[in-house]
Design a protein around this motif. Structure first.
Motif, PDB file in Angstrom:
ATOM      1  N   LYS A   1       0.827  -1.199   0.000  1.00  0.00           N
ATOM      2  CA  LYS A   1       0.000   0.000   0.000  1.00  0.00           C
ATOM      3  C   LYS A   1       0.862   1.251   0.000  1.00  0.00           C
ATOM      4  O   LYS A   1       0.592   2.212  -0.716  1.00  0.00           O
ATOM      5  CB  LYS A   1      -0.909   0.016   1.241  1.00  0.00           C
ATOM      6  CG  LYS A   1      -2.244  -0.621   0.962  1.00  0.00           C
ATOM      7  CD  LYS A   1      -3.205  -0.475   2.137  1.00  0.00           C
ATOM      8  CE  LYS A   1      -4.503  -1.204   1.830  1.00  0.00           C
ATOM      9  NZ  LYS A   1      -5.190  -1.689   3.025  1.00  0.00           N
TER      10      LYS A   1
ATOM     11  N   LEU B   1       2.425   1.766  -3.448  1.00  0.00           N
ATOM     12  CA  LEU B   1       1.422   2.233  -4.403  1.00  0.00           C
ATOM     13  C   LEU B   1       1.052   3.685  -4.144  1.00  0.00           C
ATOM     14  O   LEU B   1       1.010   4.508  -5.062  1.00  0.00           O
ATOM     15  CB  LEU B   1       0.166   1.367  -4.318  1.00  0.00           C
ATOM     16  CG  LEU B   1       0.196   0.049  -5.081  1.00  0.00           C
ATOM     17  CD1 LEU B   1      -1.065  -0.737  -4.803  1.00  0.00           C
ATOM     18  CD2 LEU B   1       0.329   0.306  -6.578  1.00  0.00           C
ATOM     19  N   SER B   2       0.804   3.993  -2.884  1.00  0.00           N
ATOM     20  CA  SER B   2       0.421   5.348  -2.517  1.00  0.00           C
ATOM     21  C   SER B   2       1.489   6.335  -2.917  1.00  0.00           C
ATOM     22  O   SER B   2       1.219   7.461  -3.299  1.00  0.00           O
ATOM     23  CB  SER B   2       0.233   5.448  -1.006  1.00  0.00           C
ATOM     24  OG  SER B   2      -0.932   4.796  -0.620  1.00  0.00           O
ATOM     25  N   ASP B   3       2.704   5.865  -2.792  1.00  0.00           N
ATOM     26  CA  ASP B   3       3.818   6.732  -3.075  1.00  0.00           C
ATOM     27  C   ASP B   3       3.874   7.099  -4.555  1.00  0.00           C
ATOM     28  O   ASP B   3       4.074   8.247  -4.917  1.00  0.00           O
ATOM     29  CB  ASP B   3       5.095   5.999  -2.675  1.00  0.00           C
ATOM     30  CG  ASP B   3       6.215   6.965  -2.392  1.00  0.00           C
ATOM     31  OD1 ASP B   3       5.929   7.981  -1.733  1.00  0.00           O
ATOM     32  OD2 ASP B   3       7.340   6.716  -2.837  1.00  0.00           O
ATOM     33  N   GLU B   4       3.643   6.105  -5.380  1.00  0.00           N
ATOM     34  CA  GLU B   4       3.764   6.326  -6.820  1.00  0.00           C
ATOM     35  C   GLU B   4       2.498   6.869  -7.465  1.00  0.00           C
ATOM     36  O   GLU B   4       2.570   7.637  -8.404  1.00  0.00           O
ATOM     37  CB  GLU B   4       4.113   5.009  -7.511  1.00  0.00           C
ATOM     38  CG  GLU B   4       5.557   4.579  -7.356  1.00  0.00           C
ATOM     39  CD  GLU B   4       5.788   3.302  -8.125  1.00  0.00           C
ATOM     40  OE1 GLU B   4       5.662   3.311  -9.353  1.00  0.00           O
ATOM     41  OE2 GLU B   4       6.052   2.259  -7.474  1.00  0.00           O
ATOM     42  N   CYS B   5       1.348   6.381  -6.973  1.00  0.00           N
ATOM     43  CA  CYS B   5       0.109   6.731  -7.656  1.00  0.00           C
ATOM     44  C   CYS B   5      -0.810   7.508  -6.735  1.00  0.00           C
ATOM     45  O   CYS B   5      -1.330   6.969  -5.754  1.00  0.00           O
ATOM     46  CB  CYS B   5      -0.613   5.475  -8.106  1.00  0.00           C
ATOM     47  SG  CYS B   5       0.456   4.283  -8.894  1.00  0.00           S
ATOM     48  N   SER B   6      -1.050   8.730  -7.076  1.00  0.00           N
ATOM     49  CA  SER B   6      -1.930   9.555  -6.261  1.00  0.00           C
ATOM     50  C   SER B   6      -3.346   9.019  -6.222  1.00  0.00           C
ATOM     51  O   SER B   6      -4.073   9.247  -5.269  1.00  0.00           O
ATOM     52  CB  SER B   6      -1.956  10.982  -6.790  1.00  0.00           C
ATOM     53  OG  SER B   6      -0.713  11.579  -6.559  1.00  0.00           O
ATOM     54  N   GLU B   7      -3.731   8.300  -7.260  1.00  0.00           N
ATOM     55  CA  GLU B   7      -5.101   7.782  -7.248  1.00  0.00           C
ATOM     56  C   GLU B   7      -5.227   6.630  -6.261  1.00  0.00           C
ATOM     57  O   GLU B   7      -6.253   6.498  -5.604  1.00  0.00           O
ATOM     58  CB  GLU B   7      -5.582   7.406  -8.654  1.00  0.00           C
ATOM     59  CG  GLU B   7      -5.155   6.067  -9.181  1.00  0.00           C
ATOM     60  CD  GLU B   7      -3.844   6.147  -9.946  1.00  0.00           C
ATOM     61  OE1 GLU B   7      -3.132   7.175  -9.829  1.00  0.00           O
ATOM     62  OE2 GLU B   7      -3.523   5.181 -10.661  1.00  0.00           O
ATOM     63  N   ALA B   8      -4.167   5.843  -6.121  1.00  0.00           N
ATOM     64  CA  ALA B   8      -4.192   4.769  -5.135  1.00  0.00           C
ATOM     65  C   ALA B   8      -4.119   5.373  -3.731  1.00  0.00           C
ATOM     66  O   ALA B   8      -4.812   4.910  -2.815  1.00  0.00           O
ATOM     67  CB  ALA B   8      -3.027   3.813  -5.365  1.00  0.00           C
ATOM     68  N   TYR B   9      -3.320   6.374  -3.607  1.00  0.00           N
ATOM     69  CA  TYR B   9      -3.214   7.114  -2.345  1.00  0.00           C
ATOM     70  C   TYR B   9      -4.593   7.616  -1.917  1.00  0.00           C
ATOM     71  O   TYR B   9      -5.031   7.389  -0.795  1.00  0.00           O
ATOM     72  CB  TYR B   9      -2.254   8.281  -2.555  1.00  0.00           C
ATOM     73  CG  TYR B   9      -2.201   9.299  -1.443  1.00  0.00           C
ATOM     74  CD1 TYR B   9      -1.373   9.119  -0.340  1.00  0.00           C
ATOM     75  CD2 TYR B   9      -2.967  10.457  -1.509  1.00  0.00           C
ATOM     76  CE1 TYR B   9      -1.312  10.068   0.668  1.00  0.00           C
ATOM     77  CE2 TYR B   9      -2.912  11.409  -0.503  1.00  0.00           C
ATOM     78  CZ  TYR B   9      -2.086  11.209   0.583  1.00  0.00           C
ATOM     79  OH  TYR B   9      -2.036  12.146   1.579  1.00  0.00           O
ATOM     80  N   ALA B  10      -5.261   8.269  -2.831  1.00  0.00           N
ATOM     81  CA  ALA B  10      -6.593   8.806  -2.532  1.00  0.00           C
ATOM     82  C   ALA B  10      -7.553   7.686  -2.166  1.00  0.00           C
ATOM     83  O   ALA B  10      -8.307   7.792  -1.202  1.00  0.00           O
ATOM     84  CB  ALA B  10      -7.116   9.590  -3.723  1.00  0.00           C
ATOM     85  N   SER B  11      -7.480   6.629  -2.905  1.00  0.00           N
ATOM     86  CA  SER B  11      -8.367   5.500  -2.670  1.00  0.00           C
ATOM     87  C   SER B  11      -8.154   4.893  -1.283  1.00  0.00           C
ATOM     88  O   SER B  11      -9.100   4.486  -0.617  1.00  0.00           O
ATOM     89  CB  SER B  11      -8.153   4.450  -3.755  1.00  0.00           C
ATOM     90  OG  SER B  11      -8.858   3.282  -3.456  1.00  0.00           O
ATOM     91  N   ASN B  12      -6.927   4.862  -0.837  1.00  0.00           N
ATOM     92  CA  ASN B  12      -6.646   4.364   0.501  1.00  0.00           C
ATOM     93  C   ASN B  12      -7.293   5.234   1.573  1.00  0.00           C
ATOM     94  O   ASN B  12      -7.713   4.747   2.611  1.00  0.00           O
ATOM     95  CB  ASN B  12      -5.138   4.328   0.763  1.00  0.00           C
ATOM     96  CG  ASN B  12      -4.510   3.066   0.233  1.00  0.00           C
ATOM     97  OD1 ASN B  12      -5.183   2.057   0.034  1.00  0.00           O
ATOM     98  ND2 ASN B  12      -3.211   3.108  -0.018  1.00  0.00           N
ATOM     99  N   ILE B  13      -7.358   6.506   1.291  1.00  0.00           N
ATOM    100  CA  ILE B  13      -7.894   7.421   2.291  1.00  0.00           C
ATOM    101  C   ILE B  13      -9.419   7.427   2.335  1.00  0.00           C
ATOM    102  O   ILE B  13     -10.017   7.417   3.392  1.00  0.00           O
ATOM    103  CB  ILE B  13      -7.370   8.843   2.024  1.00  0.00           C
ATOM    104  CG1 ILE B  13      -5.865   8.851   2.255  1.00  0.00           C
ATOM    105  CG2 ILE B  13      -8.058   9.857   2.922  1.00  0.00           C
ATOM    106  CD1 ILE B  13      -5.249  10.212   2.157  1.00  0.00           C
TER     107      ILE B  13
END
Lengths: 120, 120
Positions: free
Chosen positions: B14, B17-29
């Motif tokens: 996680k 992914l969050s580090d590289e992809c802002s969309e994954a980052y957002a999705s985690n939040i």
DNA sequence: TTAGGTACTATAAATATTGTAAGTAATGAG
DNA sequence: CTCATTACTTACAATATTTATAGTACCTAA
């Protein structure tokens, strides 16, 4: 993935939410750990299973398979098998899959500015 | 929620992914079960704990508390406690929380058209 | 005959998230 | 003193998701 318990409270909560709120519905569909990143890659062109795997360091083959199956079920991507040996399978986004582009863009925009805010 | 294992593969995946992809980052939040719906309600005005509870049939107090805490940690909402008895606590979106509006809108649009497609 | 590449599947285990049920503090009303 | 109200907290149980590891089938080339 696979086994969900249709009698669980969680299941009916999700159902009810999905029913009423399209945003929760959408989130249920694209909320998997690797889902968005896979879509993101596929948005820029079709890819083979092995190619996707390389783009996603850390994913296991099982997870990749599961996510692809789920995406396929939800008609977000399509799967084409070529009768060759060794096998070749290509994945690409469908029309509704392509429509995810604006969702992903918004998520990226928001994510980026959130990161910045938190980083301060 | 609460306890996450920082040594797990899941955790580091996680993170990467969050580090590289802002969309994954957002999705985690914002990917929690009730997160988007809560935000959605708060986007149209501040609400008290009990009011939110009523708006979300099926949520338990524990879940509501957890989600609100996480949203607060992520600075998406702010919490105001009034020193009264019985207590009164109000929640409202922050600026970055308000910025979720366009994300939610896109998700709704996509969700709606996806529902339609699948329903055919 | 054996090894190798590709896209998987099977089974089990570890983690993470969500739900259940009960309890707490503070204080004003009766 | 007792009860009601509100916004929680705690301990534990159930479910869901993700990871680990080891296969499989198919043909082709050596």
């Amino acid at each position: 993935m696979s086994e969900i318990k249709q009698s669980s409270t969680n299941f009916s909560n999700k159902l009810a939410l999905s029913d009423e709120c399209s945003e929760a519905y959408a989130s249920n569909i694209i909320g998997g750990q690797w889902t968005l990143v896979i879509c993101s890659w596929l948005l820029s062109g079709k890819l083979r299973f092995g190619e996707l795997k390389k783009k996603l360091p850390g994913i296991t083959e099982r997870m990749l398979t599961l996510q692809l199956r789920k995406l396929e079920e939800n008609r977000i991507i399509s799967r084409t098998v070529y009768a060759e040996v060794p096998p070749r399978v290509e994945y690409e986004v469908t029309e509704i899959g392509y429509a995810l582009k604006s969702v992903i863009t918004e998520l990226e925009v928001w994510g980026t500015s959130h990161k910045k805010l938190i980083g301060e």
